[in-house]
Write an enzyme that holds these catalytic residues in place. Structure first.
Site, short mmCIF file in Angstrom:
data_model
loop_
_atom_site.label_atom_id
_atom_site.label_comp_id
_atom_site.label_asym_id
_atom_site.label_seq_id
_atom_site.Cartn_x
_atom_site.Cartn_y
_atom_site.Cartn_z
N ALA A 182 0.82 -1.21 0.00
CA ALA A 182 0.00 0.00 0.00
C ALA A 182 0.86 1.27 0.00
O ALA A 182 1.92 1.32 0.62
CB ALA A 182 -0.91 0.00 1.22
N VAL A 236 3.17 -1.78 4.51
CA VAL A 236 3.56 -0.41 4.14
C VAL A 236 4.60 -0.44 3.03
O VAL A 236 5.67 -1.03 3.20
CB VAL A 236 4.15 0.34 5.37
CG1 VAL A 236 4.42 1.78 5.04
CG2 VAL A 236 3.22 0.23 6.57
N CYS A 237 4.31 0.24 1.93
CA CYS A 237 5.22 0.18 0.78
C CYS A 237 6.61 0.71 1.11
O CYS A 237 7.61 0.12 0.70
CB CYS A 237 4.66 0.98 -0.38
SG CYS A 237 5.81 1.16 -1.76
N PHE A 238 6.68 1.82 1.85
CA PHE A 238 7.99 2.44 2.05
C PHE A 238 8.75 1.86 3.23
O PHE A 238 9.71 2.42 3.72
CB PHE A 238 7.83 3.97 2.17
CG PHE A 238 7.60 4.61 0.84
CD1 PHE A 238 8.66 4.97 0.03
CD2 PHE A 238 6.33 4.81 0.37
CE1 PHE A 238 8.46 5.52 -1.23
CE2 PHE A 238 6.11 5.36 -0.89
CZ PHE A 238 7.18 5.71 -1.68
N LYS A 249 14.82 5.08 1.06
CA LYS A 249 14.01 4.96 -0.15
C LYS A 249 13.34 6.29 -0.48
O LYS A 249 12.70 6.90 0.37
CB LYS A 249 12.97 3.86 0.09
CG LYS A 249 12.10 3.49 -1.08
CD LYS A 249 11.36 2.22 -0.71
CE LYS A 249 10.29 1.86 -1.70
NZ LYS A 249 9.65 0.59 -1.37
#
Length: 277
Positions: A81, A148-150, A164
């Site tokens: 996400a 969580v994507c990050f 990132k």
């Protein structure tokens, strides 16, 4: 002669429209109606997008999404996400058989992301590709620890000062690659954390402490504030340089726009798509 690709700058759009347009461009390219495309866009309202394989009910606090009046959409691509707020989003649509395009997903990802690398460098940032350099990091990629994507960089994602700065995802359909991703200008960690479900308060606190070490936004890395328009210029130039192409501004025809709207109405605006198990 450089290859001519289409360039679309959509500006702020609704979440359903953004995903419908990306998929429609994939379809149009697969049918030979358009050359490869690079598109930039933003989100109105701020939106949480989830990956194709994610469970909305399991990972996301949908009540908080409503309370904060955030948009919500499922992407056609994998990954985790992403909260799209202060960012420039890009998408690349190109045939798998494009000259010199590697067949492997990871290597193709590196080739396409070269434009991002140069874009960050055009903004004066010392960006480089992440390469998981330990067995533990490689295992983390296979079994992500959170929704969580990050949370962590993947192979060949863009990193500045070890953190990132862009998250991307890819899908391949009908012989065409669609890669899209978020270039962070600013990051509201508290808002990001608020939309996820955690197994415990301790798990949430652990992520709160870890996130600033893992992800960073462009405007935390520079003294001068960088705008969306500066990003568009820097990354457009980066893609042209990296892929040795000329980007030609393009507007969809009425017929193509109708195709996008139909796809939006029948797929990306439906609960059946967005909340499927």
């Amino acid at each position: 002669m450089k290859s001519k690709w289409y360039f679309i700058n959509s500006g702020p759009c609704s979440p359903s429209y953004n995903m419908a347009l990306d998929e429609a461009l994939l379809d149009l390219h697969s049918q030979g109606e358009t050359p490869p495309v690079i598109r930039f866009y933003e989100w109105n309202p701020a939106t949480l997008s989830i990956g194709y394989f994610q469970s909305a009910e399991k990972d996301i606090d949908l009540e908080i999404i409503k309370e904060q009046k955030l948009g919500f959409v499922r992407r056609p691509t994998g990954g985790r996400a992403v909260l799209h707020e202060s960012e420039l989003t890009y998408s690349i649509i190109v045939n798998e058989q494009y000259p010199d395009m590697p067949a492997g997903v990871t290597e193709a990802y590196r080739v396409l992301s070269e434009g991002l690398l140069l874009g960050f460098q055009n903004l004066g940032l010392d960006a480089y590709f992440s390469i998981p350099d330990t067995e533990e990091k490689q295992q983390d990629l296979k079994k992500p620890k959170s929704a969580v994507c990050f949370d962590a960089p993947s192979w060949y994602e863009l990193v500045v000062e070890g953190k990132k700065v862009a998250g991307s995802a890819q899908t391949r359909q009908k012989g065409v690659i669609l890669q899209h991703g978020a270039i962070l200008l600013d990051l509201d960690e508290e808002k990001l954390l608020s939309v996820f479900k955690f197994s415990s308060a301790e798990a949430k606190e652990k992520m709160r402490q870890k996130l600033p070490e893992k992800a960073v936004a462009i405007n935390r890395l520079t003294d001068k504030e960088i705008t969306i328009s500066q990003c568009i210029e820097a990354f457009k130039e980066g893609f042209e340089q990296a892929l040795d192409i000329e980007l030609v501004p393009y507007q969809l025809t009425e017929e193509q726009m109708q195709y996008v709207k139909n796809l939006e109405a029948t797929k990306y605006l439906t609960d059946e798509w967005n909340f499927k198990k």
